[in-house]
Scaffold this motif. Structure first.
Motif: not given
Ligand SMILES: [Zn+2]
Length: 375
Positions: A66, A99-100, A133-134, A162-163
């Motif tokens: 994202h 992120d990210m 995404e968030e 993703e982290p």
């Protein structure tokens, strides 16, 4: 060739707070099209998504991620301006560094290097990038996957950026995630005076034994990859504020994080049976936030584990801990999915940052994975 640090900075400097993309996708498209990638915009509502693919053959390897970020919070609390990427003491600071946007930059540079070294590689490479995404995750990855499914375009292997790492880049890879199910429960009683309880019905007293039983229930034992399913009450509200009134209703909110040993439907059935057994009068509303998924073994997990060992010397840990991610929308299509990205210690925080050396390491790991699967 693009430099991973330069590209990460350029992405951070674009203020793409959900659902904004702020030109990040165009930047990626500009870098990938000269390599033979074809760009397809799949926008839904206020959400921008892009599907960028090179090649038409199977197997299809996909980088997913994202471009949106969470808000910075009060900018004056940051050591450096959140939307101006700043190097300091070997770290790169800025919202989205971990992120990210760092992962996305590493994916692009890894792809450039891989294609330069292997111009006639097998299969196809794609990017599934969303700006949602968030946020509410309604018009993002899930809709793109629907579109791909409609035309029977199947992802074989997917790395989500993703982290995932905890102390060092590559120390943890997520090869699955737990499912999430939320219940909003209203217990109905009859309001009245505390001095005349026979004229009222106290919903708090009525539900107390049921809550104790829910809290103590063994839902499953988990399995090799998942911890046991957990039930947690997150909110409980009742009462009028007055000390002499029995309330007429009690509101309870709870959440399950569940393993692949149960399904959402089984959990709903068991909770309903338990509440009925206690003869409660209630309403319940369920919100399903995602199925659990698991990529237990296979080419992708093997390539990822071996690539990390090659590039860092680390024996990585496969984990299904943590919250939900967009992997939950991709895995149900049959794709193998793993999440691999930088250290997650500062994500969503003030002073989010990424180790600059980790960006290079991550680039090498991504390239190594491509090499193992598509060379
Ligand atoms: Zn993220």
């Amino acid at each position: 060739m693009t430099d991973v640090l330069t590209l990460t900075k350029a992405l951070i400097n674009k203020k793409s707070v959900t659902p904004e993309d702020a030109g990040c996708m165009d930047l990626l498209a500009d870098l990938l099209t000269p390599l033979g990638f074809v760009v397809e915009h799949l926008d839904f509502g206020d959400t921008k998504n892009v599907w960028i693919r090179k090649g038409s053959q199977a197997p299809l390897f996909c980088f997913a991620g994202h471009t949106d970020v969470v808000p910075s919070g009060p900018a004056e609390k940051w050591q450096t301006p959140p939307f101006e990427a700043t190097e300091k003491d070997g770290m790169l600071f800025g919202r989205g560094a971990a992120d990210m946007k760092g992962s996305i930059a590493a994916m692009v540079v890894a792809t450039q290097r891989f294609i330069q070294a292997n111009p006639d590689h097998k299969g196809s490479i794609a990017y599934l990038i969303t700006s949602d995404e968030e946020g509410p995750f309604i018009n993002g990855t899930t809709k793109v996957i629907d579109t791909l499914e409609e035309r029977n375009e199947k992802i074989d292997w997917c790395i989500v950026g993703e982290p995932s790492s905890t102390a060092k880049v590559g120390d943890v890879v997520k090869n699955g995630r737990r499912g999430s199910l939320t219940g909003d429960l209203i217990i109905k009683g009859i309001q009245g005076h505390v001095a005349y309880p026979h004229l009222a019905r106290n919903p708090i007293h009525q539900v107390a034994p049921a809550l104790a039983e829910l809290a103590n229930t063994h839902w499953d034992s988990g399995n090799e990859f998942f911890p046991p399913t957990s039930f947690q009450i997150s909110n409980i509200n009742g009462g009028t504020g007055a000390g002499n009134v029995i309330p007429g209703e009690l509101h309870i909110c709870f959440n399950f994080r569940f393993s692949t040993e149960v399904t959402d439907q089984e959990l709903i059935k068991r909770v309903t049976e338990l509440l009925d057994k206690h003869q409660l009068e209630y309403d319940i509303k369920w919100t399903f936030n995602g199925q659990p998924f698991l990529t237990a073994a296979g080419d992708l997990v093997a390539a990822t584990v071996d690539a990390i060992k090659d590039c860092t010397g680390i024996d990585t840990e496969l984990s299904t801990a943590g919250g939900t991610s967009d992997g939950r929308f991709i895995a149900p299509t049959g794709a193998q999915v793993v999440e691999l990205g930088p250290v997650n210690a500062t994500i969503h925080k003030i002073d989010e940052c990424v180790n600059i050396n980790d960006l290079s390491t991550l680039t090498s790991v991504y390239q190594n994975i491509l090499q193992r699967l598509l060379a």
